[in-house]
Enzyme design. Structure first.
Site, PDB file in Angstrom:
ATOM      1  N   ASP A 150      13.666 -55.713  44.464  1.00 21.28           N
ATOM      2  CA  ASP A 150      15.013 -55.607  45.016  1.00 21.28           C
ATOM      3  C   ASP A 150      15.987 -56.381  44.115  1.00 21.28           C
ATOM      4  O   ASP A 150      15.560 -57.169  43.258  1.00 21.28           O
ATOM      5  CB  ASP A 150      15.001 -56.211  46.428  1.00 21.28           C
TER       6      ASP A 150
ATOM      7  N   GLU B  72      19.554 -54.918  39.878  1.00 17.91           N
ATOM      8  CA  GLU B  72      20.611 -54.202  39.124  1.00 17.91           C
ATOM      9  C   GLU B  72      20.990 -54.925  37.834  1.00 17.91           C
ATOM     10  O   GLU B  72      21.358 -54.221  36.889  1.00 17.91           O
ATOM     11  CB  GLU B  72      21.828 -53.998  40.032  1.00 17.91           C
TER      12      GLU B  72
ATOM     13  N   ASP C 163      20.912 -49.716  50.493  1.00 15.81           N
ATOM     14  CA  ASP C 163      21.475 -50.070  51.799  1.00 15.81           C
ATOM     15  C   ASP C 163      22.352 -48.976  52.380  1.00 15.81           C
ATOM     16  O   ASP C 163      23.588 -49.033  52.316  1.00 15.81           O
ATOM     17  CB  ASP C 163      22.251 -51.383  51.671  1.00 15.81           C
TER      18      ASP C 163
HETATM   19  O1  MIG Z   1      21.205 -58.820  49.903  1.00 11.77           O
HETATM   20  O2  MIG Z   1      15.965 -58.567  51.100  1.00 11.77           O
HETATM   21  O3  MIG Z   1      18.444 -53.268  49.779  1.00 11.77           O
HETATM   22  O4  MIG Z   1      16.439 -53.398  51.695  1.00 11.77           O
HETATM   23  O5  MIG Z   1      16.190 -55.754  53.195  1.00 11.77           O
HETATM   24  C1  MIG Z   1      20.312 -58.017  50.581  1.00 11.77           C
HETATM   25  C2  MIG Z   1      16.981 -58.268  51.982  1.00 11.77           C
HETATM   26  C3  MIG Z   1      18.965 -58.041  49.924  1.00 11.77           C
HETATM   27  C4  MIG Z   1      18.777 -55.638  49.962  1.00 11.77           C
HETATM   28  C5  MIG Z   1      17.831 -54.497  50.123  1.00 11.77           C
HETATM   29  C6  MIG Z   1      17.320 -54.468  51.539  1.00 11.77           C
HETATM   30  C7  MIG Z   1      16.642 -55.777  51.850  1.00 11.77           C
HETATM   31  C8  MIG Z   1      17.634 -56.926  51.650  1.00 11.77           C
HETATM   32  N1  MIG Z   1      18.134 -56.910  50.284  1.00 11.77           N
END
Ligand code: MIG
Length: 681
Positions: free
Chosen positions: A419, A422, A494
């Site tokens: 996650d 980017e 998201d």
């Molecule tokens: O700033 O880890 O897209 O699926 O649950 C949010 C927490 C960070 C973004 C991800 C989401 C995940 C969440 N993350």
């Protein structure tokens, strides 16, 4: 140089050279143009300024030119390079390049008749001719009705004609159905157009892959632009013209260049349950037990950021997860796999091993050498607070990442979720001057940004594979670039828990499939906001017909497990998830096919009906084939009567075996517990 008008255009060709039997160089005053035949149906075109060097490295392209018959002809005005399938013609006076179908002579794609390539500072743009959309009012002829499809993770319609998109991997929280920059960058599109071959109307498809990791822009023609163009903020004008004539064959060629998915473990095709976050461990035990008690099939449970000690990757929260090894083993006995989230940021904290060890080994992204002659790591804020960022464009860093994964893989964990890659930092201002290793070439953030997520997924995937003793791991990533399909599945981040966003996500996954992202999916039920019961009823049904089937929801939202919406919904969820499991052999076969030819599991109707204008209309863009033979029609949850489109062929209603003729729009009444699904005769 004056910078108020710094545009430099590609000018006439002064010289040409044959560099190898498949490689040709054309020289102008300001640029070098190098053309390489990759295969009968793939031509690489690279155009650089004289002061640039050809950059032979790509994270994306994994195949090298293959042997095929190539003919080269040149006179004093032009040159022609042809294979059995494609014929490229370059006019010296204008440096205008045209690529034709070698068999019937149809122009597939060409530079704009006004401009070919222009540079403005480091920005480089390629202008493309738009095909005539209608019969010309004076000259007549036939309109070619060109449509543009592709770019992978992009919202909007399937036909992107008239739109402009930019590619800069972005943490696009709660994205709308017309968001521009998303989490990943996939600079590949197809042009689909009608033409006349021997008096017969034929629909043809070609592809363009602009392999450039800088921020890129694609403009597919608009009122203010008599051409289409693609542009990068820096780097080379390097693109591939891909033939094949059908979307399927063009995609096959594109994935020959950029790779295809590896066969995932079967369990990852099962149903998956997530939330932000399940903790403490007793909650996970309860969750597992509930699935079994309620006889809802499920193979995967997720641990989001709360399993860690203060969000520090490679640690466990000792209070909430006192015995992770036991948890993993117990869940395994119940038939569950655990997937752990990984964020890239490494907390700056003395005593935290990945930080101390990472500093020692110099694995983090650094600032360039300062005036005082030293470098220091970039610090940005994310979940754990101030963090350094592993430079995944360095093999050394990828190996170090793997060393940190060992304790987890030794516990038997095979699933890793990447996650924030980017990379996202609060404030979104990763400085452009920061320096990345880029496999020894050194690149600034401007060049490395869009590739970062893919290299994190690569580090995770390669190490997981090496450490899992012959078992197949499952990797999920949010960010990516063309080729990330080789490392794992991609999900759409998201999303919002609304009916219309559900449809938008289904279309988004259709679109991702058009760029070789065969293993893709959305958060079932939506991540942001509270999902209405009747919307969840539909979403779980479509989710069962999605390549990646995972329920997920945000922190502090209401429960959103399949049983959280009452008995009726629970029964609907159970039925659809059961159906997915019944279809598992069929689904697994579709995944196998994807490993061979790059086809997605969720396939836009475009793959078979590119010539049918109906498939580009309204809701029909949301319809898709799940594997080869199952037609899924996505409909809104807020209505019960729907218009759907059955394309040419014969279709059996999956629910009642009713036979339907194709090539017609029909009205169907869909109850809460169903979605329209048809099976090919
Ligand atoms: O700033 O880890 O897209 O699926 O649950 C949010 C927490 C960070 C973004 C991800 C989401 C995940 C969440 N993350």
């Amino acid at each position: 140089m004056r910078y108020d008008n710094d545009t430099i255009f590609l000018s006439k060709i002064q010289k040409h050279e044959v560099l190898a039997n498949n490689m040709f160089l054309f020289t102008t005053k300001e640029a070098n143009i190098r053309i390489t035949i990759f295969s009968e149906e793939i031509i690489e075109i690279r155009i650089i300024r004289k002061e640039q060097q050809f950059d032979e490295f790509s994270y994306s392209v994994i195949s090298s030119p293959e042997n095929c018959e190539i003919n080269f002809l040149a006179d004093k005005n032009s040159a022609e390079i042809s294979t059995g399938k494609l014929r490229l013609h370059i006019t010296f006076k204008t440096a205008h390049i045209v690529v034709r179908d070698a068999i019937d002579g149809t122009i597939l794609t060409e530079d704009s008749t006004d401009y070919s390539v222009a540079w403005q500072g480091s920005v480089v743009t390629n202008y493309r001719q738009l095909k005539p959309q209608k019969a010309h009012p004076h000259v007549g002829g036939q309109g070619e009705n060109e449509r543009f499809v592709g770019l992978g993770e992009k919202t909007g319609g399937i036909d992107k004609k008239g739109s402009t998109y930019t590619n800069w991997n972005t943490d696009q929280f709660a994205y709308s159905t017309d968001a521009n920059e998303m989490y990943g960058t996939y600079p590949f599109y197809m042009g689909v157009f009608d033409t006349n071959v021997g008096g017969k109307k034929v629909t043809k498809t070609y592809g363009i892959f602009f392999d450039n990791t800088y921020k890129t822009t694609f403009n597919f023609g608009s009122m203010s632009h008599p051409f289409s163009y693609f542009r990068a903020e820096g780097g080379e004008m390097k693109y591939f013209v891909i033939g094949g004539n059908t979307p399927k064959k063009v995609l096959q060629n594109y994935t020959q260049l950029t790779g295809r998915i590896n066969l995932p473990p079967v369990w990852s095709l099962g149903f998956q349950q997530c939330r932000y976050s399940y903790y403490p461990d007793t909650e996970i035990y309860n969750l597992a037990k509930t699935f079994r008690e309620k006889k809802i099939p499920c193979d995967v449970l997720y641990l989001d950021i709360h399993y860690m000690d203060k969000y520090k990757v490679f640690t466990w929260d000792k209070k909430n997860f006192p015995n992770p090894q036991k948890l993993v083993k117990d869940l395994e006995e119940l038939g569950f796999h655990v997937v752990l989230i990984f964020d890239p940021g490494i907390k700056v904290e003395n005593g935290y091993k990945p930080y101390e060890d990472g500093l020692k080994k110099d694995v983090f992204v650094n600032y360039p050498k300062s005036k005082q002659d030293f470098t220091f790591p970039y610090t940005g804020n994310v979940w754990p607070g101030a963090c350094h960022f592993p430079d995944f464009t360095n093999e050394k860093t990828r190996n170090w990442w793997g060393e940190n994964m060992k304790d987890l893989t030794e516990m038997g964990i095979l699933g890793f979720w990447n996650d924030m890659n980017e990379p996202a930092v609060w404030g979104k201002d990763f400085p452009d001057i920061t320096e990345f290793h880029y496999e020894g070439q050194t690149a600034s953030h401007r060049k490395a940004h869009n590739i970062y997520g893919m290299q994190m997924a690569r580090a995770t995937a390669e190490n997981a594979k090496n450490q899992s003793k012959g078992k197949r791991p499952f990797i999920l990533t949010r960010a990516g670039y063309s080729g990330v399909q080789r490392y794992g599945a991609v999900w759409t981040g998201d999303n919002v828990s609304e009916d219309n966003n559900m449809l938008g996500d289904i279309r988004l996954v259709n679109n991702m499939g058009l760029a070789g992202l065969s293993f893709a999916g959305y958060d079932i039920g939506g991540f942001v906001g509270e999902v209405q019961t009747k919307v969840f009823n539909k979403w779980i049904a479509y989710g069962a017909f999605s390549p990646f089937a995972r329920c997920h929801t945000m922190i502090n939202s209401k429960d959103a497990e399949p049983w959280a919406f009452g008995e009726e919904t629970e029964e609907i969820a159970r039925n659809f998830i059961n159906l997915r499991y019944r279809l598992l052999p069929y689904l697994y076969s579709a995944f196998y096919e994807a490993t061979q030819n790059g086809m997605p599991i969720q396939r836009s109707l475009l793959f078979e009906y590119a010539n049918d204008p109906k498939i580009y209309e309204g809701n029909y863009q949301n319809q898709y084939f799940f594997g080869q033979s199952i037609l899924v029609c996505a409909v809104t949850a807020n209505q019960s009567i729907h218009k759907i489109y059955l394309p040419k062929g014969t279709w059996y209603n999956m629910w009642n075996d009713e036979k339907n003729a194709g090539n017609q729009e029909i009205f169907v009444e869909i109850p809460q517990n169903k979605i329209p699904v048809y099976v090919r005769a």
